[in-house]
Design an enzyme around this catalytic site. Structure first.
Site, PDB file in Angstrom:
ATOM      1  N   LYS A 127       0.870  -1.190   0.000  1.00 22.20           N
ATOM      2  CA  LYS A 127       0.000   0.000   0.000  1.00 22.20           C
ATOM      3  C   LYS A 127       0.894   1.223   0.000  1.00 22.20           C
ATOM      4  O   LYS A 127       2.052   1.148   0.412  1.00 22.20           O
ATOM      5  CB  LYS A 127      -0.896   0.000   1.246  1.00 22.20           C
ATOM      6  CG  LYS A 127      -2.126   0.860   1.130  1.00 22.20           C
ATOM      7  CD  LYS A 127      -3.267   0.176   0.401  1.00 22.20           C
ATOM      8  CE  LYS A 127      -4.417   1.143   0.153  1.00 22.20           C
ATOM      9  NZ  LYS A 127      -5.617   0.468  -0.341  1.00 22.20           N
ATOM     10  N   ASP A 167      -6.973   4.510  -4.523  1.00 20.38           N
ATOM     11  CA  ASP A 167      -7.640   4.386  -3.217  1.00 20.38           C
ATOM     12  C   ASP A 167      -8.228   5.771  -2.959  1.00 20.38           C
ATOM     13  O   ASP A 167      -8.474   6.520  -3.927  1.00 20.38           O
ATOM     14  CB  ASP A 167      -6.633   3.958  -2.131  1.00 20.38           C
ATOM     15  CG  ASP A 167      -7.304   3.577  -0.806  1.00 20.38           C
ATOM     16  OD1 ASP A 167      -7.837   2.472  -0.715  1.00 20.38           O
ATOM     17  OD2 ASP A 167      -7.339   4.397   0.137  1.00 20.38           O
TER      18      ASP A 167
HETATM   19  P1  NAP Z   1     -12.769   8.050  -2.818  1.00 19.30           P
HETATM   20  O1  NAP Z   1     -13.299   7.815  -4.185  1.00 19.30           O
HETATM   21  O2  NAP Z   1     -11.701   9.047  -2.624  1.00 19.30           O
HETATM   22  O3  NAP Z   1     -14.021   8.379  -1.876  1.00 19.30           O
HETATM   23  C1  NAP Z   1     -13.868   8.470  -0.504  1.00 19.30           C
HETATM   24  C2  NAP Z   1     -15.187   8.933   0.068  1.00 19.30           C
HETATM   25  O4  NAP Z   1     -15.143   8.822   1.490  1.00 19.30           O
HETATM   26  C3  NAP Z   1     -15.498  10.394  -0.231  1.00 19.30           C
HETATM   27  O5  NAP Z   1     -16.875  10.564  -0.310  1.00 19.30           O
HETATM   28  C4  NAP Z   1     -14.911  11.103   0.980  1.00 19.30           C
HETATM   29  O6  NAP Z   1     -15.474  12.376   1.254  1.00 19.30           O
HETATM   30  C5  NAP Z   1     -15.264  10.122   2.078  1.00 19.30           C
HETATM   31  N1  NAP Z   1     -14.296  10.268   3.176  1.00 19.30           N
HETATM   32  C6  NAP Z   1     -12.962  10.058   3.126  1.00 19.30           C
HETATM   33  N2  NAP Z   1     -12.395  10.318   4.296  1.00 19.30           N
HETATM   34  C7  NAP Z   1     -13.402  10.693   5.106  1.00 19.30           C
HETATM   35  C8  NAP Z   1     -13.470  11.081   6.451  1.00 19.30           C
HETATM   36  N3  NAP Z   1     -12.351  11.139   7.206  1.00 19.30           N
HETATM   37  N4  NAP Z   1     -14.687  11.389   6.966  1.00 19.30           N
HETATM   38  C9  NAP Z   1     -15.811  11.320   6.213  1.00 19.30           C
HETATM   39  N5  NAP Z   1     -15.797  10.974   4.925  1.00 19.30           N
HETATM   40  C10 NAP Z   1     -14.622  10.660   4.390  1.00 19.30           C
HETATM   41  O7  NAP Z   1     -12.197   6.683  -2.190  1.00 19.30           O
HETATM   42  P2  NAP Z   1     -12.673   5.194  -2.463  1.00 19.30           P
HETATM   43  O8  NAP Z   1     -11.758   4.602  -3.481  1.00 19.30           O
HETATM   44  O9  NAP Z   1     -14.132   5.163  -2.672  1.00 19.30           O
HETATM   45  O10 NAP Z   1     -12.304   4.490  -1.070  1.00 19.30           O
HETATM   46  C11 NAP Z   1     -13.228   4.433   0.016  1.00 19.30           C
HETATM   47  C12 NAP Z   1     -12.809   3.321   0.977  1.00 19.30           C
HETATM   48  O11 NAP Z   1     -12.773   2.063   0.273  1.00 19.30           O
HETATM   49  C13 NAP Z   1     -11.421   3.453   1.601  1.00 19.30           C
HETATM   50  O12 NAP Z   1     -11.438   2.897   2.901  1.00 19.30           O
HETATM   51  C14 NAP Z   1     -10.548   2.583   0.701  1.00 19.30           C
HETATM   52  O13 NAP Z   1      -9.370   2.140   1.349  1.00 19.30           O
HETATM   53  C15 NAP Z   1     -11.508   1.437   0.440  1.00 19.30           C
HETATM   54  N6  NAP Z   1     -11.211   0.623  -0.741  1.00 19.30           N
HETATM   55  C16 NAP Z   1     -11.149   1.186  -1.985  1.00 19.30           C
HETATM   56  C17 NAP Z   1     -10.899   0.383  -3.082  1.00 19.30           C
HETATM   57  C18 NAP Z   1     -10.907   0.936  -4.479  1.00 19.30           C
HETATM   58  O14 NAP Z   1     -10.833   0.131  -5.423  1.00 19.30           O
HETATM   59  N7  NAP Z   1     -11.013   2.219  -4.690  1.00 19.30           N
HETATM   60  C19 NAP Z   1     -10.679  -0.989  -2.914  1.00 19.30           C
HETATM   61  C20 NAP Z   1     -10.780  -1.544  -1.632  1.00 19.30           C
HETATM   62  C21 NAP Z   1     -11.053  -0.722  -0.563  1.00 19.30           C
HETATM   63  P3  NAP Z   1     -14.623  13.718   0.981  1.00 19.30           P
HETATM   64  O15 NAP Z   1     -14.513  13.816  -0.503  1.00 19.30           O
HETATM   65  O16 NAP Z   1     -15.406  14.791   1.622  1.00 19.30           O
HETATM   66  O17 NAP Z   1     -13.283  13.505   1.644  1.00 19.30           O
END
Ligand code: NAP
Length: 447
Positions: A127, A167
Site C-alpha cells: 500500500k 484508493d
Molecule cells: P474516494 O473515491 O476518494 O471516496 C472516498 C469517500 O469517502 C469520499 O466521499 C470522501 O469524502 C469520504 N471520506 C474520506 N475520508 C473521510 C473522512 N475522514 N470522513 C468522512 N468521509 C470521508 O475513495 P474510495 O476509493 O471510494 O475508497 C473508500 C474506501 O474504500 C477506503 O477505505 C478505501 O481504502 C476502500 N477501498 C477502496 C478500493 C478501491 O478500489 N477504490 C478498494 C478496496 C477498498 P470527501 O470527498 O469529503 O473527503
C-alpha cells in the site's frame, strides 16, 4: 485470551510498533482470529511466520516537492510499504489524503496481504500514498504532484515487483498522470505496472465498478446464506466516492433501495432512493459536495450537515468511506433499527466495539478484507489482460468478479465452519487469508 506463545508474539509486535493506532487495531483483530489456528497448528508461530508477516518486507518514505499555481514550493511526504510478496508482486492502492501517515499505510498494507490471498489470485500485499490533499487543487497542481510522486516511486515498482492502484483521492485522473510519468521516465509501455488505468490505454472494464459491486455482491451472498436478500430493502451507504457510488449501483441492480450517501461535510438521505445519475454527475464529473445532491434533487431528499449517516434506519449497511467511521454508538442505532447485514466496502470502517456488537446481535458481518476484495481482484484481472495484450468484455469480466466474490464468501464460511465458528466471517477471512500466505512462506524457508 491468546495462548501464551501467540501472546508473546503479539506483545513483541506491539512493542516494535508504537504510536500507530490503526495498524495496531488491524493486527489485534487478526491475532484474535489466529487463536483458533494456533490451537491446531502452532508450527506457524513456532517458525516465526506471524512475526515475519507483521514486519513489512520494505518501507519507502520519500520527499515529494512540487510547485502550486501561485508559484509556491510545496512539500509532501510519499510512502510505499511493500508488505509481503509470498504470493506475487506487491499489490495495493495509493491513498492521497491529509491524514495519511506511515501507520495508516501499514494498516492498509497489512490488511491487503490477507485480502489478496483470499482472492485466490497471485498477488502479494502492499500500500502507499501521500499526505497530499487533492481537494480544491487544480488539474495542473494534481498533475505536478503526481509527476513528482512518480519520479521517486518509479524506482521501486514494476509489473513483477510492485503494482499500485487507486484508493481514497486517487482515481482515473491521478492514475493517468502517474502512468504517463512512469512511461516517460522508463521509456517502457509497461501497462501492468499500475491498475485502474483508462480504458483506451490498458485499463479493464469493470475495474471502476469492482470494489462497490463486490461489496454489494458479498452482502447479497451473506443474505442468501440466511434465505434473505436485497429485494425491496432499504440500504445505507456512507461515502460518495468510487466504492460508495458502485455499491449503490449494484445494490439497486439487486433490487435494494439505497437511501443515503455522504462525504466529510455530512450526509444526504433520499427517501425515494438515491438518483444515481445525479450523484455521479455531482461527484464524478463536477467533483462537488454532497449537499448539492439534496439541493438539486429536491422532493424527499435532504442534507444533514455533520451527524451520522447511520442514524438513518436501514436493513443493509455498506460503509464505504474510511476507517473507523462506524463506531459503537452507530452500531447500536443500526442494531436497534433492525439491520440484518453489514458489508465493509471501505477498509476497517467499523471500530472493534461496533464489530463486537454486530456479532453479538447476530448481524451478518462481512469484514473489509473479504467484502471489498473485488477491487483488487479485478486489478489482477486487468494485469492478466495486460500480460496477454487482450481486452475482455464487460459481461465476461463482471462474471469473473461475481464468481470471485462468491468464492471468497464460500471460503470464509467453510473456514469458519472448520474452526467451529459457524457464520463468523471475520475468523473465516483471517484464517483462510493467513493460511495460504503462511504456507508459501514456510515453503520459502527463512527469508
Ligand atoms: P474516494 O473515491 O476518494 O471516496 C472516498 C469517500 O469517502 C469520499 O466521499 C470522501 O469524502 C469520504 N471520506 C474520506 N475520508 C473521510 C473522512 N475522514 N470522513 C468522512 N468521509 C470521508 O475513495 P474510495 O476509493 O471510494 O475508497 C473508500 C474506501 O474504500 C477506503 O477505505 C478505501 O481504502 C476502500 N477501498 C477502496 C478500493 C478501491 O478500489 N477504490 C478498494 C478496496 C477498498 P470527501 O470527498 O469529503 O473527503
Amino acid at each position: 485470551m491468546l495462548d501464551a506463545a501467540l501472546q508473546s508474539t503479539y506483545d513483541e509486535v506491539m512493542r516494535r510498533n508504537p504510536g500507530e493506532p490503526e495498524f495496531r487495531q488491524a493486527v489485534h483483530e487478526v491475532f484474535e482470529s489466529l487463536e483458533v489456528l494456533q490451537e491446531r497448528q502452532p508450527e506457524y508461530n513456532d517458525a516465526g511466520i506471524i512475526t515475519r508477516l507483521c514486519e513489512p518486507e520494505r518501507q519507502i518514505i520519500f520527499r515529494v516537492p512540487w510547485v502550486d499555481d501561485q508559484g509556491t514550493v510545496q512539500v509532501n511526504r510519499g510512502f510505499r510499504v511493500e508488505y509481503n510478496s509470498a504470493l506475487g508482486p506487491y499489490k495495493g492502492g495509493l491513498r492521497f489524503h491529509p491524514s495519511v501517515n506511515l501507520g495508516i499505510v501499514k494498516f492498509l498494507g497489512f490488511e491487503q496481504i490477507f485480502k489478496n490471498s483470499l482472492t485466490g489470485l497471485p498477488i502479494g500485499g502492499g500500500k502507499g500514498g501521500s499526505d497530499f490533499d487533492p481537494h480544491g487543487r487544480s488539474d495542473g497542481e494534481v498533475m505536478r504532484f503526481c509527476q513528482s510522486f512518480m519520479t521517486e516511486l518509479h524506482r521501486h515498482i514494476g509489473e513483477y515487483t510492485d503494482v499500485p492502484a487507486g484508493d481514497i483521492g486517487v482515481g482515473a485522473r491521478e492514475i493517468g498522470f502517474l502512468f504517463g510519468q512512469f512511461k516517460r521516465l522508463t521509456n517502457r509501455y509497461e501497462a501492468g505496472v499500475l491498475t485502474g488505468k483508462g480504458l483506451d490505454w490498458g485499463g479493464s472494464l469493470v475495474r471502476k465498478e469492482a470494489t462497490g459491486y463486490g461489496s454489494a455482491i458479498f452482502a447479497d451472498e451473506m443474505l442468501k446464506a440466511r434465505d434473505s436478500g436485497f429485494e425491496g430493502r432499504r440500504v445505507g451507504v456512507s461515502g460518495s466516492g468510487n466504492v460508495a457510488i458502485y455499491s449503490i449501483e449494484k445494490a439497486q441492480q439487486l433490487g435494494g433501495i439505497p437511501v443515503t450517501a455522504s462525504d466529510s461535510s455530512g450526509y444526504v438521505v433520499d427517501e425515494d432512493g438515491i438518483d444515481l445519475d445525479l450523484l455521479k454527475q455531482i461527484k464524478e464529473v463536477e467533483r462537488g459536495r454532497i449537499s448539492v445532491y439534496a439541493e438539486r434533487r429536491g422532493g424527499n431528499a435532504r442534507f444533514v450537515a455533520g451527524g451520522s449517516v447511520w442514524d438513518v434506519p436501514v436493513a443493509i449497511a455498506l460503509p464505504s468511506a474510511t476507517q473507523n467511521e462506524l463506531d459503537e454508538k452507530a452500531a447500536k442505532t443500526l442494531v436497534a433499527n433492525g439491520v440484518e447485514a453489514v458489508s465493509e466496502g471501505a477498509n476497517m470502517p467499523c471500530t472493534p466495539e461496533a464489530v463486537a456488537l454486530f456479532r453479538e446481535a447476530g448481524v451478518a458481518f462481512g469484514p473489509g478484507k473479504a467484502a471489498n476484495a473485488g477491487g483488487v481482484a479485478t486489478s489482477a484481472l486487468e494485469m492478466q489482460q495486460n500480460a496477454s495484450r487482450d481486452t475482455w468484455t464487460f459481461e465476461y469480466t463482471e462474471e469473473r468478479l461475481t464468481q470471485i466474490m462468491r468464492g471468497i464468501h464460500a471460503t470464509c464460511l467453510e473456514t469458519a465452519e472448520e474452526f467451529d465458528r459457524p457464520g463468523d466471517y471475520v475468523v473465516g477471512a483471517n484464517v483462510a487469508g493467513f493460511r495460504k500466505v503462511a504456507d508459501a512462506m514456510m515453503a520459502f524457508g527463512v527469508i
